[in-house]
Design a protein around this motif. Structure first.
Motif, mmCIF file in Angstrom:
data_model
loop_
_atom_site.group_PDB
_atom_site.id
_atom_site.type_symbol
_atom_site.label_atom_id
_atom_site.label_comp_id
_atom_site.label_asym_id
_atom_site.label_seq_id
_atom_site.Cartn_x
_atom_site.Cartn_y
_atom_site.Cartn_z
ATOM 1 N N SER A 150 14.227 9.646 10.650
ATOM 2 C CA SER A 150 13.647 9.328 11.959
ATOM 3 C C SER A 150 12.662 8.166 11.856
ATOM 4 C CB SER A 150 12.957 10.562 12.545
ATOM 5 O OG SER A 150 11.946 11.014 11.665
ATOM 6 N N ASP A 151 12.236 7.831 10.650
ATOM 7 C CA ASP A 151 11.337 6.700 10.412
ATOM 8 C C ASP A 151 11.411 6.372 8.918
ATOM 9 O OD1 ASP A 151 9.458 4.740 10.780
ATOM 10 O OD2 ASP A 151 7.964 6.038 11.718
ATOM 11 N N GLY A 152 10.666 5.365 8.483
ATOM 12 C CA GLY A 152 10.668 5.039 7.062
ATOM 13 C C GLY A 152 10.036 6.161 6.245
ATOM 14 N N ILE A 153 10.609 6.432 5.077
ATOM 15 C CA ILE A 153 9.997 7.405 4.169
ATOM 16 C C ILE A 153 9.519 6.662 2.915
ATOM 17 C CG2 ILE A 153 11.221 9.478 4.911
ATOM 18 C CD1 ILE A 153 13.088 9.080 2.570
ATOM 19 N N PRO A 154 8.485 7.184 2.246
ATOM 20 C CA PRO A 154 7.983 6.504 1.049
ATOM 21 C C PRO A 154 9.112 6.233 0.059
ATOM 22 C CG PRO A 154 6.536 8.299 1.672
ATOM 23 C CD PRO A 154 7.752 8.401 2.567
ATOM 24 N N THR A 195 0.826 -1.208 0.000
ATOM 25 C CA THR A 195 0.000 0.000 0.000
ATOM 26 C C THR A 195 0.865 1.265 0.000
ATOM 27 O OG1 THR A 195 -0.202 -0.173 2.412
ATOM 28 C CG2 THR A 195 -2.020 -1.051 1.099
ATOM 29 N N ASN A 196 1.834 1.344 0.928
ATOM 30 C CA ASN A 196 2.710 2.518 0.985
ATOM 31 C C ASN A 196 4.095 2.078 1.439
ATOM 32 O OD1 ASN A 196 3.761 5.132 1.202
ATOM 33 N ND2 ASN A 196 2.993 5.378 3.301
ATOM 34 N N PRO A 197 4.898 1.496 0.527
ATOM 35 C CA PRO A 197 6.212 0.992 0.937
ATOM 36 C C PRO A 197 7.137 2.112 1.389
ATOM 37 C CG PRO A 197 5.975 0.872 -1.439
ATOM 38 C CD PRO A 197 4.654 1.328 -0.901
ATOM 39 N N LEU A 238 12.765 8.534 -1.941
ATOM 40 C CA LEU A 238 14.145 8.336 -1.481
ATOM 41 C C LEU A 238 15.145 9.166 -2.287
ATOM 42 C CD1 LEU A 238 14.208 4.477 -0.844
ATOM 43 C CD2 LEU A 238 14.430 6.273 0.861
ATOM 44 N N PHE A 239 14.973 9.174 -3.596
ATOM 45 C CA PHE A 239 15.916 9.875 -4.461
ATOM 46 C C PHE A 239 15.884 11.389 -4.191
ATOM 47 C CE2 PHE A 239 17.075 11.809 -8.607
ATOM 48 C CZ PHE A 239 18.363 11.320 -8.682
ATOM 49 N N GLN A 240 14.669 11.909 -4.073
ATOM 50 C CA GLN A 240 14.498 13.337 -3.784
ATOM 51 C C GLN A 240 15.078 13.692 -2.412
ATOM 52 O OE1 GLN A 240 10.340 14.043 -4.715
ATOM 53 N NE2 GLN A 240 10.752 16.227 -4.499
ATOM 54 N N CYS A 241 14.923 12.793 -1.456
ATOM 55 C CA CYS A 241 15.484 12.983 -0.118
ATOM 56 C C CYS A 241 17.005 13.089 -0.191
ATOM 57 C CB CYS A 241 15.142 11.792 0.770
ATOM 58 S SG CYS A 241 13.730 12.072 1.786
ATOM 59 N N MET A 242 17.612 12.188 -0.964
ATOM 60 C CA MET A 242 19.065 12.210 -1.112
ATOM 61 C C MET A 242 19.510 13.550 -1.699
ATOM 62 S SD MET A 242 20.751 9.651 -0.040
ATOM 63 C CE MET A 242 22.267 10.135 -0.830
ATOM 64 N N LYS A 243 18.735 14.064 -2.654
ATOM 65 C CA LYS A 243 19.085 15.358 -3.270
ATOM 66 C C LYS A 243 19.065 16.466 -2.217
ATOM 67 C CE LYS A 243 17.741 16.406 -7.605
ATOM 68 N NZ LYS A 243 16.797 16.463 -8.759
ATOM 69 N N GLU A 244 18.035 16.456 -1.366
ATOM 70 C CA GLU A 244 17.939 17.456 -0.288
ATOM 71 C C GLU A 244 19.127 17.347 0.659
ATOM 72 O OE1 GLU A 244 15.210 19.606 1.149
ATOM 73 O OE2 GLU A 244 14.833 19.759 -1.002
ATOM 74 N N THR A 294 7.136 15.017 4.633
ATOM 75 C CA THR A 294 6.785 13.623 4.935
ATOM 76 C C THR A 294 6.478 13.430 6.418
ATOM 77 O OG1 THR A 294 9.128 13.154 5.285
ATOM 78 C CG2 THR A 294 8.231 12.627 3.098
ATOM 79 N N GLY A 295 6.795 14.463 7.232
ATOM 80 C CA GLY A 295 6.654 14.313 8.682
ATOM 81 C C GLY A 295 7.860 13.618 9.302
ATOM 82 N N ILE A 296 8.859 13.324 8.472
ATOM 83 C CA ILE A 296 10.062 12.611 8.921
ATOM 84 C C ILE A 296 11.230 13.594 8.957
ATOM 85 C CG2 ILE A 296 11.626 10.685 8.386
ATOM 86 C CD1 ILE A 296 8.727 9.792 8.888
ATOM 87 N N ASP A 297 12.050 13.452 9.996
ATOM 88 C CA ASP A 297 13.227 14.317 10.120
ATOM 89 C C ASP A 297 14.491 13.560 9.703
ATOM 90 O OD1 ASP A 297 11.524 16.200 11.282
ATOM 91 O OD2 ASP A 297 11.902 15.400 13.296
ATOM 92 N N ILE A 298 15.508 14.324 9.339
ATOM 93 C CA ILE A 298 16.835 13.743 9.096
ATOM 94 C C ILE A 298 17.677 14.072 10.327
ATOM 95 C CG2 ILE A 298 18.858 13.673 7.571
ATOM 96 C CD1 ILE A 298 16.264 12.749 6.198
#
Ligand code: SF4
Length: 123
Positions: free
Chosen positions: A73-77, A48-50, A81-87, A110-114
């Motif tokens: 801080s938790d799993g992100i969709p 549903t939302n990996p 992932l790729f966009q997160c790495m860019k940030e 996403t509500g998730i922190d780095i």
């Protein structure tokens, strides 16, 4: 009726899960092959939302090391992932940093922190 085959990665046992659409169940899915309830939760989330926990490093200045290990801080969709790495690659961190410090709050909404996963003192 859709059916998915997944390997549970919650623990090292690696149960082979079969996830089948099931309109009679509350979740909408039936999970088989799991040895514990965590596998059922994982299997349903996977179709549903990996999500994945992302561990990587970010550039840091003023320390003995050039890169700081960071983690979500938790799993992100998975599709973010790729966009997160860019940030994370745009970060300009400066020592000192303490383990647990938030280096990006609510990444990509996403509500998730780095979070810094280790401390780094000023050199
Ligand atoms: S279903 Fe339970 S026992 Fe099997 S891999 Fe997942 S967490 Fe481990």
């Amino acid at each position: 009726m859709k059916q998915y085959e997944k390997v549970c990665i919650v623990c090292p046992v690696g149960c082979r899960l079969t996830i089948t659409e099931d309109s009679d169940s509350d979740s909408g899915y039936k999970v088989e092959g799991n040895n514990c309830p965590r596998g059922e939760k994982y299997g349903i989330k996977e179709v549903t939302n990996p999500t994945r926990v992302l561990t990587t490093t970010a550039k840091i200045k003023g320390s003995h090391y050039e890169r700081l290990p960071v983690v979500t801080s938790d799993g992100i969709p998975k599709d973010k992932l790729f966009q997160c790495m860019k940030e994370i690659n745009t970060l300009k961190l400066e020592a000192p940093i303490n383990a647990g410090d938030i280096v990006i709050k609510n990444i990509l909404d996403t509500g998730i922190d780095i979070i810094a996963s280790r401390s780094m003192s000023k050199e």
